[in-house]
Design a protein around this motif. Structure first.
Motif, PDB file in Angstrom:
ATOM      1  N   ASP A  83      -6.713  -5.994   6.078  1.00  0.00           N
ATOM      2  CA  ASP A  83      -6.814  -5.582   7.492  1.00  0.00           C
ATOM      3  C   ASP A  83      -5.954  -5.894   8.298  1.00  0.00           C
ATOM      4  OD1 ASP A  83      -9.411  -4.261   6.703  1.00  0.00           O
ATOM      5  OD2 ASP A  83     -10.529  -6.046   7.183  1.00  0.00           O
ATOM      6  N   GLU A  84      -5.386  -7.209   8.366  1.00  0.00           N
ATOM      7  CA  GLU A  84      -4.388  -7.673   8.906  1.00  0.00           C
ATOM      8  C   GLU A  84      -3.086  -6.928   8.906  1.00  0.00           C
ATOM      9  OE1 GLU A  84      -5.787 -12.579   9.041  1.00  0.00           O
ATOM     10  OE2 GLU A  84      -4.059 -11.661   7.972  1.00  0.00           O
ATOM     11  N   GLY A  85      -2.839  -6.313   7.611  1.00  0.00           N
ATOM     12  CA  GLY A  85      -1.706  -5.677   7.324  1.00  0.00           C
ATOM     13  C   GLY A  85      -1.791  -4.348   8.059  1.00  0.00           C
ATOM     14  N   ALA A 104      -4.008   5.801   3.974  1.00  0.00           N
ATOM     15  CA  ALA A 104      -2.550   5.550   3.690  1.00  0.00           C
ATOM     16  C   ALA A 104      -1.937   6.517   2.653  1.00  0.00           C
ATOM     17  CB  ALA A 104      -2.228   4.099   3.567  1.00  0.00           C
ATOM     18  N   HIS A 105      -2.680   6.649   1.596  1.00  0.00           N
ATOM     19  CA  HIS A 105      -2.050   7.338   0.365  1.00  0.00           C
ATOM     20  C   HIS A 105      -1.831   8.703   0.593  1.00  0.00           C
ATOM     21  CE1 HIS A 105      -5.881   9.313  -0.272  1.00  0.00           C
ATOM     22  NE2 HIS A 105      -6.726   8.107  -0.048  1.00  0.00           N
ATOM     23  N   ARG A 106      -2.176   9.416   1.743  1.00  0.00           N
ATOM     24  CA  ARG A 106      -1.942  10.729   2.204  1.00  0.00           C
ATOM     25  C   ARG A 106      -0.199  10.757   2.258  1.00  0.00           C
ATOM     26  NH1 ARG A 106      -6.286  13.753   0.926  1.00  0.00           N
ATOM     27  NH2 ARG A 106      -8.046  12.645   1.809  1.00  0.00           N
ATOM     28  N   ARG A 140       7.776   5.324   3.671  1.00  0.00           N
ATOM     29  CA  ARG A 140       7.774   4.675   2.486  1.00  0.00           C
ATOM     30  C   ARG A 140       7.452   3.047   2.440  1.00  0.00           C
ATOM     31  NH1 ARG A 140       8.691   5.391  -2.846  1.00  0.00           N
ATOM     32  NH2 ARG A 140       9.432   7.280  -2.395  1.00  0.00           N
ATOM     33  N   GLY A 141       8.115   2.551   3.355  1.00  0.00           N
ATOM     34  CA  GLY A 141       7.712   1.152   3.756  1.00  0.00           C
ATOM     35  C   GLY A 141       6.344   0.573   3.911  1.00  0.00           C
ATOM     36  N   ALA A 142       5.828   1.593   4.837  1.00  0.00           N
ATOM     37  CA  ALA A 142       4.291   1.118   5.180  1.00  0.00           C
ATOM     38  C   ALA A 142       3.585   1.404   4.137  1.00  0.00           C
ATOM     39  CB  ALA A 142       4.035   1.941   6.385  1.00  0.00           C
ATOM     40  N   ALA A 143       3.902   2.475   3.361  1.00  0.00           N
ATOM     41  CA  ALA A 143       2.880   3.045   2.227  1.00  0.00           C
ATOM     42  C   ALA A 143       3.069   1.895   1.130  1.00  0.00           C
ATOM     43  CB  ALA A 143       3.320   4.353   1.811  1.00  0.00           C
ATOM     44  N   MET A 164       0.821  -1.347   1.955  1.00  0.00           N
ATOM     45  CA  MET A 164      -0.326  -1.066   2.016  1.00  0.00           C
ATOM     46  C   MET A 164      -0.935  -0.566   0.663  1.00  0.00           C
ATOM     47  SD  MET A 164      -1.403  -1.251   5.007  1.00  0.00           S
ATOM     48  CE  MET A 164      -3.136  -0.800   4.608  1.00  0.00           C
ATOM     49  N   LEU A 165      -0.006  -0.552  -0.331  1.00  0.00           N
ATOM     50  CA  LEU A 165      -0.435  -0.631  -1.966  1.00  0.00           C
ATOM     51  C   LEU A 165      -0.218  -1.960  -2.292  1.00  0.00           C
ATOM     52  CD1 LEU A 165      -1.002   0.963  -4.623  1.00  0.00           C
ATOM     53  CD2 LEU A 165       1.398   1.375  -4.751  1.00  0.00           C
ATOM     54  N   TYR A 166       0.831  -2.599  -2.038  1.00  0.00           N
ATOM     55  CA  TYR A 166       0.867  -4.005  -2.661  1.00  0.00           C
ATOM     56  C   TYR A 166      -0.075  -4.923  -2.255  1.00  0.00           C
ATOM     57  CZ  TYR A 166       5.578  -2.615  -5.049  1.00  0.00           C
ATOM     58  OH  TYR A 166       6.422  -2.176  -5.740  1.00  0.00           O
ATOM     59  N   VAL A 167      -0.453  -4.814  -1.023  1.00  0.00           N
ATOM     60  CA  VAL A 167      -1.334  -5.938  -0.450  1.00  0.00           C
ATOM     61  C   VAL A 167      -2.538  -5.773  -1.220  1.00  0.00           C
ATOM     62  CG1 VAL A 167      -2.464  -4.702   1.246  1.00  0.00           C
ATOM     63  CG2 VAL A 167      -2.213  -6.914   1.815  1.00  0.00           C
TER      64      VAL A 167
END
Length: 584
Positions: free
Chosen positions: A267-269, A454-456, A499-502, A505-508
């Protein structure tokens, strides 16, 4: 519900290795706040403590209750209070964000210098193609042929992937020896020393070349005669510098983000990942925009000195971030801060989950002892299918990125011959890329994540690139540098922002091994393998079809093909994320 919000309620989001030991939360733990799965254990503790009421038994009860509370904090993903920049976690994230921004700014300086020197006619691989005397390219001599310096570029890109594998082995050794803080500091300083030493050697060779040219009557003839001996030293050095620079940038970038994603919750991310990436874009934009000014004062080799100094400053700020995390007990260290079992007689009251967590090797350090790097990657991808899908998506997208980059450099070299002017133009171009990326990261992406999952983003990126590729293919005969620049602008902007944001959001949502070892495997091996595979293909094309006048047509058709493959791989990755199949 978005991926980040689902992750916040998932018990597997935060593993033992990255969950801090918050003593204040332990002291404030209350049995009334325990969830239903822990209440039977607490009731047993209360019943046990209500016997003779001895002080010793009450102490045992309090100790075990603390362990239960600590376990529940870990399972719920709580990592201590986060009150913005005033909290210890906020300060550590800010310090690492500044380190990331300084690193990206230094990379912009190094990239502009190395690329201009690599394709130069004096120290690099340039073949000295001259214009017709009016400042314009002689189209009859250059049309359909690869411009000077670009013939060696695919080979250099092809060597990045093997070097990245060796670099990943070196990273695993440093991580095993001293942990993430030691690994980041070591690799950043190695990169800084490489830039400074290479800048000193290239500067000395350049001064010798200029001095030899001044002593001759025919400057061009003297330069060609002298440069043949100088290039015997400068070309291998520039080749190695190009390979090391491209391999190291992803490694250092991934290590900065690994720390940030380990300290913050999902959530913080969603609130701070985009601004952090935007801070990096601001630094990159400023550095790239200053290239044309700095190169006039310090030359191309002077940019390498400045890049090395930036890396040293980045290592200093990263060390501050790890120091804050270490003092307050939330340093990501691969499981070294796990909750230890109580040595009291009631240690058997630990839950089964606590025992399994404390005994399971979740760090890549432990995994390194079980098998080779590729065996680790295979096991990790089998356990986390989304990483396997991301691996193939990155391979295909980097193949396309390498191809689009080659087309852009081909047009740039054909249009701007002077090395310093080309470096300045390229710096300004990257400044626009970083500036637009910053706008996306600060304003567009935070708003986008509020109304869109985010996955969109994984589907949006290849769709945008497909439109750009179609435009470039339709207008390649008339658009010239503009068409190639537009496609390269689009793919780089998406890499730096969307790509950086996606990715984060995946790795977190993944465990420590996936964030550290998995991220390194994907960023270094997958990304570099995609670029290297395309480099091999381009090298073969240049050998067999260099003189064909319709070479650009074939390159653009290939770009369209890889764009469609990218779209298919992104659809598979999107399907796994949307269905929640991040691990088995």
């Amino acid at each position: 519900m978005s991926v980040a919000r689902r992750a916040a309620t998932n018990a597997e989001v935060v593993d033992d290795a990255t969950t801090p030991n918050n003593d204040e939360d332990e002291n404030n733990a209350s049995t009334n706040a325990a969830p239903s799965d822990q209440k039977p254990l607490l009731k047993k503790l209360h019943k046990k403590g209500s016997g003779d009421g001895s002080k010793e038994e009450r102490g045992k009860e309090d100790c075990t209750a603390k362990e239960v509370s600590k376990h529940q904090d870990k399972k719920s993903g709580r990592r201590g209070k986060f009150h913005g920049l005033s909290s210890p976690r906020g300060k550590s994230v800010l310090a690492m964000s500044v380190a990331l921004a300084i690193h990206l700014g230094g990379y912009e300086l190094a990239r502009a210098a190395v690329m201009a020197l690599f394709t130069s006619d004096g120290l690099g691989f340039g073949r000295g193609i001259q214009d017709s005397g009016s400042g314009q390219i002689d189209q009859e001599k250059t049309e359909g042929k690869m411009e000077g310096g670009l013939s060696a570029l695919p080979m250099a890109v092809g060597c990045v992937s093997p070097f990245s594998v060796a670099l990943l082995w070196f990273y695993a050794k440093t991580l095993d020896f001293g942990g993430p803080a030691y690994a980041l500091r070591t690799h950043t300083l190695v990169c800084a020393v490489t830039q400074i030493v290479a800048g000193w050697i290239l500067g000395a060779l350049d001064q010798f070349l200029k001095a030899s040219a001044k002593n001759g009557s025919d400057i061009t003839a003297v330069q060609l005669e002298t440069s043949s001996g100088i290039k015997f030293v400068s070309q291998p050095l520039l080749f190695l510098l190009f390979v090391a620079q491209n391999a190291y940038v992803q490694l250092l970038y991934a290590q900065h983000w690994a720390f940030i994603s380990s300290v913050l919750t999902a959530d913080e991310g969603t609130k701070v990942f985009a601004p952090i990436a935007g801070l990096g874009s601001i630094a990159s934009t400023l550095a790239a925009g200053l290239v044309s000014v700095l190169v006039e004062k310090g030359g191309l080799t002077g940019l390498l000195y400045m890049a090395g100094a930036s890396y040293v400053a980045s290592a200093f700020m990263a060390n501050i971030a790890f120091g804050i995390a270490r003092r307050h007990g939330f340093e990501p260290n691969g499981g070294k801060n796990k909750v230890k079992a109580s040595k009291a007689e009631n240690s058997n009251s630990k839950t089964k989950e606590e025992v399994n967590e404390s005994e399971s090797p979740s760090s890549p350090i432990a995994c390194c002892k079980k098998g080779g790097l590729f065996q680790q990657a295979y096991d990790l991808f089998k356990r986390v299918p989304v990483l396997e899908a991301l691996f193939f998506e990155v391979v295909v997208s980097q193949c396309l990125s390498s191809l689009v980059n080659f087309i852009y450099l081909y047009k740039l070299k054909a249009t701007i011959i002077d090395d310093s002017q080309r470096a300045g133009w390229s710096g300004n171009f990257y400044a626009w890329i970083n500036g637009v990326s910053g706008i996306f990261q600060f304003f567009v992406i935070p708003v986008l994540l509020k109304y869109c999952e985010a996955h969109r983003i994984w589907i949006a990126m290849p769709t945008i690139m497909l439109c750009c590729s179609l435009y470039q293919f339709a207008t390649h005969e008339s658009s010239g540098l503009f068409g190639a620049s537009a496609s390269f602008f689009a793919i780089k902007t998406m890499e730096y922002s969307l790509r950086g944001a996606a990715n984060e959001m995946l790795y977190v949502n993944l465990d420590f091994e996936s964030r550290y070892l998995g991220k390194k495997i994907i960023s270094l091996i997958a990304g570099k393998f995609g670029k290297s595979a395309m480099a091999v293909a381009l090298s073969l094309v240049m050998v067999m079809y260099e003189d064909r006048q319709n070479m650009m047509w074939y390159l653009l058709v290939s770009a369209l093909f890889f764009t469609q493959i990218w779209l298919l791989s992104s659809l598979r990755l999107h399907s796994l994320i949307a269905s929640g199949k991040t691990s088995k």
